[in-house]
Scaffold this motif. Structure first.
Motif, PDB file in Angstrom:
ATOM      1  N   UNK A  94      86.214 -35.840 -51.347  1.00 15.10           N
ATOM      2  CA  UNK A  94      87.162 -35.931 -50.237  1.00 15.10           C
ATOM      3  C   UNK A  94      86.720 -36.924 -49.168  1.00 15.10           C
ATOM      4  N   UNK A  95      85.406 -37.157 -49.067  1.00 16.45           N
ATOM      5  CA  UNK A  95      84.877 -37.987 -47.989  1.00 16.45           C
ATOM      6  C   UNK A  95      84.581 -37.155 -46.762  1.00 16.45           C
ATOM      7  N   UNK A 132      97.145 -39.287 -45.060  1.00 17.34           N
ATOM      8  CA  UNK A 132      95.758 -38.946 -44.764  1.00 17.34           C
ATOM      9  C   UNK A 132      95.682 -37.444 -44.616  1.00 17.34           C
ATOM     10  N   UNK A 150      94.432 -49.975 -48.392  1.00 17.16           N
ATOM     11  CA  UNK A 150      94.178 -50.912 -47.293  1.00 17.16           C
ATOM     12  C   UNK A 150      92.859 -51.662 -47.448  1.00 17.16           C
ATOM     13  N   UNK A 151      92.347 -51.684 -48.670  1.00 17.66           N
ATOM     14  CA  UNK A 151      91.182 -52.524 -48.957  1.00 17.66           C
ATOM     15  C   UNK A 151      91.614 -53.991 -48.895  1.00 17.66           C
ATOM     16  N   UNK A 152      90.773 -54.846 -48.298  1.00 13.45           N
ATOM     17  CA  UNK A 152      91.158 -56.256 -48.084  1.00 13.45           C
ATOM     18  C   UNK A 152      90.947 -57.119 -49.327  1.00 13.45           C
ATOM     19  N   UNK A 188      87.831 -36.427 -44.977  1.00 16.10           N
ATOM     20  CA  UNK A 188      88.972 -36.170 -45.845  1.00 16.10           C
ATOM     21  C   UNK A 188      89.810 -37.407 -46.097  1.00 16.10           C
ATOM     22  N   UNK A 189      89.251 -38.586 -45.799  1.00 14.83           N
ATOM     23  CA  UNK A 189      90.029 -39.825 -45.906  1.00 14.83           C
ATOM     24  C   UNK A 189      89.647 -40.656 -47.133  1.00 14.83           C
ATOM     25  N   UNK A 190      88.877 -40.078 -48.043  1.00 12.92           N
ATOM     26  CA  UNK A 190      88.472 -40.824 -49.236  1.00 12.92           C
ATOM     27  C   UNK A 190      89.669 -41.262 -50.065  1.00 12.92           C
ATOM     28  N   UNK A 191      89.535 -42.379 -50.744  1.00  8.66           N
ATOM     29  CA  UNK A 191      90.569 -42.840 -51.661  1.00  8.66           C
ATOM     30  C   UNK A 191      91.620 -43.762 -51.075  1.00  8.66           C
ATOM     31  N   UNK A 192      91.498 -44.097 -49.789  1.00  2.81           N
ATOM     32  CA  UNK A 192      92.568 -44.899 -49.165  1.00  2.81           C
ATOM     33  C   UNK A 192      92.382 -46.396 -49.424  1.00  2.81           C
ATOM     34  N   UNK A 193      92.265 -46.752 -50.702  1.00  4.95           N
ATOM     35  CA  UNK A 193      92.011 -48.148 -51.052  1.00  4.95           C
ATOM     36  C   UNK A 193      93.252 -49.021 -50.932  1.00  4.95           C
ATOM     37  N   UNK A 211      85.961 -51.167 -56.760  1.00  9.02           N
ATOM     38  CA  UNK A 211      85.782 -49.718 -56.908  1.00  9.02           C
ATOM     39  C   UNK A 211      84.922 -49.392 -58.131  1.00  9.02           C
ATOM     40  N   UNK A 217      88.992 -39.763 -56.490  1.00  3.52           N
ATOM     41  CA  UNK A 217      87.677 -40.027 -57.066  1.00  3.52           C
ATOM     42  C   UNK A 217      87.018 -38.702 -57.439  1.00  3.52           C
TER      43      UNK A 217
END
Lengths: 305, 305
Positions: free
Chosen positions: A154-155, A75, A165-167, A158-163, A238, A146
């Motif tokens: 970036x979000x 992160x 942990x997508x369920x 700055x945490x964008x893109x952390x897929x 996504x 992205x």
């Protein structure tokens, strides 16, 4: 000759990952002038990891270097220049940009590795000319970069893109993060190897090996197929949200080539019946994407491009 | 008096939805000067729907009107001004911007309704000052509007935000789209009512009623809870990918207020253990968001803001 080299200048790109630090000094046109690759001393703790990054930066800078672009797994708060949390690196709240800046006395930027790779593929690789780009990096973990309208996302933190942990499978298998059914449990190289070994698979096989063993090793075949199907589920969500013009698969697993890309395409297309799926391709910059992307972020920050 | 009114100017916003066409003439500062609401004649076919939009536009324009902003449900190609496919409206490949432009002789823009609502909440509503914004519109269907770095994300084909068909429950219940386990099967107003009625629920109850019946009607309680959990799953994937600074819930279901927002917050937070979830709030513009957003898109296109 320093004089003429100073006129053109150079930039250092460093890609900090769980297994190694990839670094290069590049011309302002992107040619690699010098390279360094060292193992990341994760087992020796965070101080050793940071020291290794500093040493790599020092060894690559020369008098004409205008700055150092670093990208890291985990992160990453780009604006603050801080690695907030990187489990595979053992880092937590490390102001890496400031530390390297003070060590080398040059401008330093910090970016997330998947975002840096996404920028590099957009400018130099598979995604040239594609302003809406989704890059998925498959390695020890799994994350995304992205780009929308030609700009990195970036979000807000700055945490964008952390897929990773997508369920994708609610109530599915446990993830080291403490949740269940996360995408990276099934589809990252690390996750596939863990699932394969815990089901009794050959402990010598890597995830990349599994891709080539699918026909003769039914367990490897099942784990690989389930990984590609999970990746298809994550990508469908996504793609529906962002409608990218291209999806680039990057990271260590891409050595599998079409054994990776083909089943992912099938899994995505099968779940986007009412719309045309975007093309899905393998990164053309490969393991170099992070280094180039980190250097591009530094160049953009100085207004030189 | 036309003279003084012409000096300031006005803009028409039209929001085309499955049940009604909401329209208003607005001052350039966003005050509502005149309103029109008519039922959408979906049963009479696409020609009647288009004619109703044209009539609404004609009835609202006056000599000082500088243009008409339209937003629509469905798959909207903003750049081309075409409604590609809108099942709830019976439209397919309708060049709506051109048709309205030729009818009223003024500039006309077309935007997706959730994107228009997202822009309106960003400029005038719950999302003021939030550059990374995710709006989810819960109505007959379910879709999203995404803003990153202060700019709307239309996607490469104008299909961004269609998370209603994200696979939250792989192998789950069938969706009218032909796939299984789509988010809107469980979490849209239309989907919840369908599930409730097909399980034997009171046919007179709307989805908004269900929110208030959860304590005395166990079936309504179960369907509502499953809907909020599904929305939590879909939002988790979107939040991990985009890291928005705020999530705004919009559309018809938001009349349920905290009965909607509170369980969604719980479902999201429960699945983002390792990161702080973004705030989740109810739209402040409510049913007006689409009209204001459509007008803002028109104003942006003319350079007047």
């Amino acid at each position: 000759m320093i004089g003429s080299s100073a006129a053109s200048g150079s930039v250092v790109g460093l890609d900090l990952g769980g297994t190694g630090i990839n670094g290069a000094r590049l011309s302002l046109h992107g040619e690699v002038l010098e390279r360094v690759t060292i193992p990341t001393p994760v087992a020796e703790g965070p101080t050793a990891v940071v020291r290794a990054v500093v040493e790599a930066a020092r060894s690559l800078t020369c008098p004409d270097t205008i700055g150092v672009g670093v990208c890291s797994a985990g992160l990453v708060d780009t604006g603050a220049g801080v690695v907030r949390r990187a489990g595979n690196l053992g880092l937590r709240d490390v102001p890496l940009a400031r530390i390297v800046r003070e060590a080398v006395g040059l401008p330093v930027t910090l970016e997330h590795d998947a975002r840096a790779a996404c920028l590099a593929e957009h400018r130099l690789g598979a995604g040239r000319g594609v302003g809406d780009l989704l890059l998925v990096a498959l390695g020890a973990g799994l994350s995304a970069g992205v780009l929308t309208g030609g700009r990195l996302v970036p979000g807000s933190l700055g945490l964008g893109g952390e897929i990773g942990h997508a369920p994708v499978h609610p109530d599915g298998e446990g993830c080291p993060c403490g949740q269940r059914g996360c995408l990276e449990v099934y589809a990252s190289a690390g996750g596939m190897v863990r699932r394969y070994r815990s089901a009794g698979g050959d402990p010598a096989l890597s995830a990349a090996d599994m891709a080539h063993a699918v026909d003769r090793d039914p367990l490897a075949g099942r784990i690989w197929t389930e990984g590609m199907e999970a990746l298809g589920l994550g990508l469908r969500s996504a793609i529906l949200l962002l409608d990218p013009g291209l999806v680039v698969l990057a990271g260590g697993l891409t050595g599998a080539g079409e054994r990776l890309a083909a089943p992912v395409r099938t899994a995505v297309a099968g779940g986007l019946a009412w719309r045309r799926p975007p093309p899905i391709t393998i990164s053309t910059l490969g393991a170099e994407a992070g280094v180039h992307g980190a250097a591009l972020v530094l160049l953009d920050s100085t207004g030189r491009r």
